[in-house]
Design an enzyme around this catalytic site. Sequence first.
Site, PDB file in Angstrom:
ATOM      1  N   GLN A   2       6.648  -4.446  -1.139  1.00 51.90           N
ATOM      2  CA  GLN A   2       7.866  -4.301  -1.940  1.00 51.90           C
ATOM      3  C   GLN A   2       7.761  -3.028  -2.772  1.00 51.90           C
ATOM      4  O   GLN A   2       6.898  -2.910  -3.642  1.00 51.90           O
ATOM      5  CB  GLN A   2       8.046  -5.518  -2.865  1.00 51.90           C
ATOM      6  N   HIS A  26       3.267  -5.748  -4.026  1.00 49.92           N
ATOM      7  CA  HIS A  26       4.289  -5.012  -4.775  1.00 49.92           C
ATOM      8  C   HIS A  26       3.735  -3.656  -5.190  1.00 49.92           C
ATOM      9  O   HIS A  26       2.610  -3.554  -5.685  1.00 49.92           O
ATOM     10  CB  HIS A  26       4.711  -5.792  -6.029  1.00 49.92           C
ATOM     11  N   SER A  27       4.522  -2.615  -4.982  1.00 50.66           N
ATOM     12  CA  SER A  27       4.156  -1.263  -5.409  1.00 50.66           C
ATOM     13  C   SER A  27       2.801  -0.860  -4.813  1.00 50.66           C
ATOM     14  O   SER A  27       2.606  -0.953  -3.599  1.00 50.66           O
ATOM     15  CB  SER A  27       4.151  -1.188  -6.941  1.00 50.66           C
ATOM     16  N   MET A  28       1.836  -0.468  -5.638  1.00 45.57           N
ATOM     17  CA  MET A  28       0.546  -0.027  -5.136  1.00 45.57           C
ATOM     18  C   MET A  28      -0.255  -1.173  -4.521  1.00 45.57           C
ATOM     19  O   MET A  28      -1.211  -0.939  -3.784  1.00 45.57           O
ATOM     20  CB  MET A  28      -0.253   0.623  -6.257  1.00 45.57           C
ATOM     21  N   THR A  68       6.628  -0.083  -2.149  1.00 46.91           N
ATOM     22  CA  THR A  68       5.307   0.546  -2.056  1.00 46.91           C
ATOM     23  C   THR A  68       5.452   1.989  -1.574  1.00 46.91           C
ATOM     24  O   THR A  68       6.054   2.229  -0.526  1.00 46.91           O
ATOM     25  CB  THR A  68       4.413  -0.232  -1.078  1.00 46.91           C
TER      26      THR A  68
END
Length: 961
Positions: free
Chosen positions: A202, A175-177, A204
Amino acid sequence: MGRAGRRLPALAAVFYGALAALVLLGVRDVLFLYEENRCSMTYMYEYPEYLKIKLPKKTARRYPAYELYLYGEGNYAEENKNLLLTGIPVLFLPGNAGSYKQVRSLGSIALRKAEDVDFKYHFNFFSVNFNEELVALYGGSLQRQTKFVHECIKVILKLYRDREFAPTSVAIVGHSMGGLVARALLTLKNFKPGLINLLITQATPHVAPVMPLDKYLTDFYTAVNNHWILKAQDLRNLTTLSVAGGFRDYQVRSGLAFLPRLSQHDSALSVVSSAVPRAWASTDHLSIVWCKELILATIRAFFDLIDENTRQITEDPKKRMSVLHHHFVRHPAKTFEENPEDFTELTGAFMWIPVKASKWTYSVYNDSDGKYFTFPLASHRKSYSHVYCENSMLDTSSWIYGCMNSNSSTCLEATDLSWRAELLPTTKVVILKLQDYTSLSHIVIQVPPTVGNKYTLDCEFFKQDSRTVQLPVTHLFSFGLSSSKILLNSTGLLYNVQLQHFNRIYQAFKIYIESHCQSLKERKPSVYRLHVPWSHEDSIIVAKVPSFTEISAKLHIAQPQNDGRVPELNIYSSSDCQYEVILKTSVLQVLGQIIRFHAGALPVYVVSNIFLTYGGQLSTLMSTGQCSDFPLELVRTAKPYKVEPLISIVVFLQGFNWFREIWESLSLPEVDAAVLSSQDAWFPLVSLILFLFGTGIAYWSGVFFSTSLRLFSSLWLTLIRPTVLQKDNKLITPRRLCGVLSLALVSWTTCGAFAVFIIYLQYLFKVIKLHVNVRAEQNMLNGDSDCSKETSQNSSIYTVKNQSSTDSTIKATQSLSNSTTIAEAVNSLKMHVTILNLFTWIVLLNLPSLIYWLKNLRYSVRLDPDPCRSTAIILVCILEILMNSSTSEVKSSKLLKIAAKVPLPLSVAMLAFGRMHLYKIVCSSLQHVEGGTPGSIYSIGCERTGKGCSFPTRRKMETSR
């Protein structure tokens, strides 16, 4: 002239107020004006538990802040406490400030799905605790996180050693980073690419950081993206899916979440959640982790990826991509099959009913007898180009077939055309181009026996030209005053409205669709889909009929070069209804697009405007001996034509090879505007607009800063009696040297941003104190002036002797001296307000590393690596000198003329190279201040004399009275 002078600040306030209002409107559109949350919450049926996995001592000692957990619920959690795992490992990586507990939505739904198949297959979900680090703002820990994840993968695979179906790789959900950290694994020298075969990210930001606040962050991105481009052949066995959140995610715009397009292999897929079948919902940055519709699609894909022989995720890259396309791009409303049969036997005692009409509708309700409806194609091929069928029964069974038996009204063997269908929210549809199916003689629609179910089947033959309408979009500068309109009078089931010239990210429109029907009977809802052919970012809206529907049309990705496809508005309509489509430019959404794509560059433009103002103050000081106010000087000097043309010329010349070769020979970096243009995220007027926005923000930030100083000084005067700052006539004293060395030591041993923050607070305190003293002395001077006038009048009336006249003359002289001294202090105050305004932005840009250091203080006192360490030491020295300098020194300095010219080229350099590298703002600031020291350093306090401050204290003045 006086009236004009007074009118200028008022007009400037109105103009810059309008600019600030436009910025706020754009921010409002990004943060608040988006579709409602259509995601369902995921719930756990049993209490979630997180079993901490014991790491090797060396790993635990090297990464004390990080941990690895195994997710479980109820009996499943109890069974896994001995770590005798037999499932398929999946590792979840949280993102910026994310929690390892965010894995629970994936883990819980996967557990329910495993229960449905009696645990024939199941997944073990692991999660990494990154201590909720702010890695989106501070890049110094990204490499550390990557190495820790590598160690976790090795630990996870060891848990399955000696199992019957032991895995050799781990699937990762980031997720993200966390998704970027997963991609960075492949850049490690000792990492084996075979350790991961599936990566799902997700929200990212793959392309670039949202806020490039330090060099470690931008270098990390460069290393990861360059490796994925240069080593593309090595990544062909890794399947990657990136899911973006759409317009609800204002933290990471979806354009940043699209993976680089690699021509060497087709193993990467990027989609927006609004286009994902069975989800069709935009998600914010956090809800993408728990959105039930998206999690269900992910878990279904996981189970379809299982190889029955190895009981692990399949090693076949083609199958992995087929599964992801099935669940995330185009769902045919059928259960996934790797190799569906080419031909199907149409069995059963069903009635065969031929249909010769070009348009057909059939409603099914409690039909006990099955039927086959056959549509001969020979009679329609000459008149029509396509056939369209839709079925409101949303089950996963086959329902439409193609028959190659041209001599009979029945068909025993047919090809299953249900795989060509596409699932929509209220129906499943098939569009077949007759020219592509020349071998087919009939189309067969199957209606099985139904009990209690009610649904409708529709088919029609049509010419594509009759259902395709071109609608030119309105111009950007129409400002919503004009519109494009089209009326669809036909009674068809499908329309394609092509939006001509809609291909840039700064375009934004409101589309209004009004449906009128001939009768008031109950109808199925209409489905409107905005289809963008060059990226998977469709959005779908379901509307009642009749109704008035509003659709926002804007892009995440601009049209690539050499791509002639056009965005379309697909209308899946009711047959006896009329549709009117109206399109207008939305000014508010255009502002929102500018903010969405370029808000991260606004600090560069604000600081650039402050620099230009700073240079203007130096020039005014040099020519008149007086320093002008920040707002007035900003109005006079902060002009876009001073900086923008030069940058545009350089970008234009970089299109020529000879200039590019000269540029590269000088080891100069590429201009950020050229990079953004290559990413289709730039257009000619955006820099001018951003410059004006930056001017408005700089103006009102200066007004706010000055107002805050007045409020603090008023409070100070109310509570504390002001005193005069006593100063030495030496620029460097042992006390100041000791303070500088102490803060330099703090910067070197702890955190550079912490030292900068301390010296900034000290600077702020001294400016407030100076403001208090100036106000107090101005009040005292006004009092002395009144007293002097009264003494003069009494002396002339009563002709009092020479002593009174002498006293009056002394007081007048003293008053004149005080006025001159206060004027110098006021000049210093104006200059210091500008410098402090500038360094406020620098402190704000360095704040993330300070927050990161404070959050991890229990693990380490020293921030390593520290992006601010060396710059902090320079800033501490400079600010300490600035605090104790005098405007009189500035006016007499030989370097003043040079220092006054420095801000302009630095502003140009900042806009050229700082838009994608915000940390370069600090470097530019240091270069300017260093270039002006000591000639352009400014005092805090009054002019230095051999006896300290030249204007008297309140106590001295009371005594003299």
